[in-house]
Design an enzyme around this catalytic site. Structure first.
Site, short mmCIF file in Angstrom:
data_model
loop_
_atom_site.label_atom_id
_atom_site.label_comp_id
_atom_site.label_asym_id
_atom_site.label_seq_id
_atom_site.Cartn_x
_atom_site.Cartn_y
_atom_site.Cartn_z
CG ASP A 115 -8.00 -10.20 -6.50
OD1 ASP A 115 -7.51 -11.28 -6.90
OD2 ASP A 115 -7.47 -9.56 -5.59
CG ASP A 134 -3.78 -9.70 -9.46
OD1 ASP A 134 -4.62 -8.82 -9.18
OD2 ASP A 134 -3.17 -10.35 -8.59
CG ASP A 189 3.83 -16.15 -4.60
OD1 ASP A 189 3.39 -16.68 -5.64
OD2 ASP A 189 3.08 -15.61 -3.76
#
Length: 193
Positions: free
Chosen positions: A55, A57, A129
């Site tokens: 996907d 983002d 992260d």
């Protein structure tokens, strides 16, 4: 921090055909409307590794309401951190506003409860992260932003958490599971810290 956080990507570094046309449409419309917009996270990491992203983002300086106004096929979701889903048939492009470095609302345990403080690209980088997920790519201009050495960690096949590991895991304990999953999926080693 790397000496050259902004780099031009050579055509041989990323296979353009692996980038979703719909993600490109979202970036193009945001930029034409005067906003910054970048592919970010695992999609960029996978492109640089020569893998097909599952996907895409997008990170932007447009607020969720501004993104929602630009796309008829969009919906604002989330409580802890509001994002916009732009739907193209079965494909969903997730668009998030740059997050601020300010301390989010946290429980006594350190768990993040609310995180709707918006900021700049540089602040957003620090909130990611892992370094390999903190790469921002503009496919329109072939420019990559690497503020934290993510490219070097990709090359070294190293998974390194941004910030103090203990604090970052308290903020979001799911990061521990993500670390294990990424290390196994990508055959990366953990940074000793």
């Amino acid at each position: 921090m790397p000496d050259t956080p902004e780099q031009i990507i050579e055509p041989s570094q990323i296979d353009d055909s692996l980038i979703s046309l719909n993600a490109r449409k979202v970036i193009r419309r945001l930029k034409e409307s005067g906003f910054q917009a970048y592919l970010v996270g695992g999609g960029v990491r996978d492109l640089l590794l020569g893998l097909t992203p599952k996907d895409f983002d997008i990170a932007t300086n447009a607020l969720p309401e501004e993104v929602d106004e630009l796309f008829r096929n969009s919906r604002v979701i989330g409580r802890r951190f509001r994002i916009v889903h732009v739907r193209f048939g079965r494909e969903i492009i997730e668009v998030a506003t740059f997050r601020a470095a300010a301390r989010p609302e946290q429980a006594d345990s350190g768990l993040i409860l609310s995180d709707n403080e918006y900021g700049s690209l540089k602040e957003d980088v620090e909130r990611r992260d892992f370094t390999v997920n903190a790469l921002y790519y503009d496919p329109e201009d072939n420019v990559l932003h690497d503020e934290v050495g993510g490219l070097k960690d990709l090359k070294d096949r190293r998974l390194r958490l941004l910030g103090d590991p203990e604090s970052r895991y308290r903020e979001d304990p799911v990061r521990m599971l993500r670390a294990i999953r990424f290390a196994a999926k990508l055959d990366f080693d953990f940074d000793p810290a």
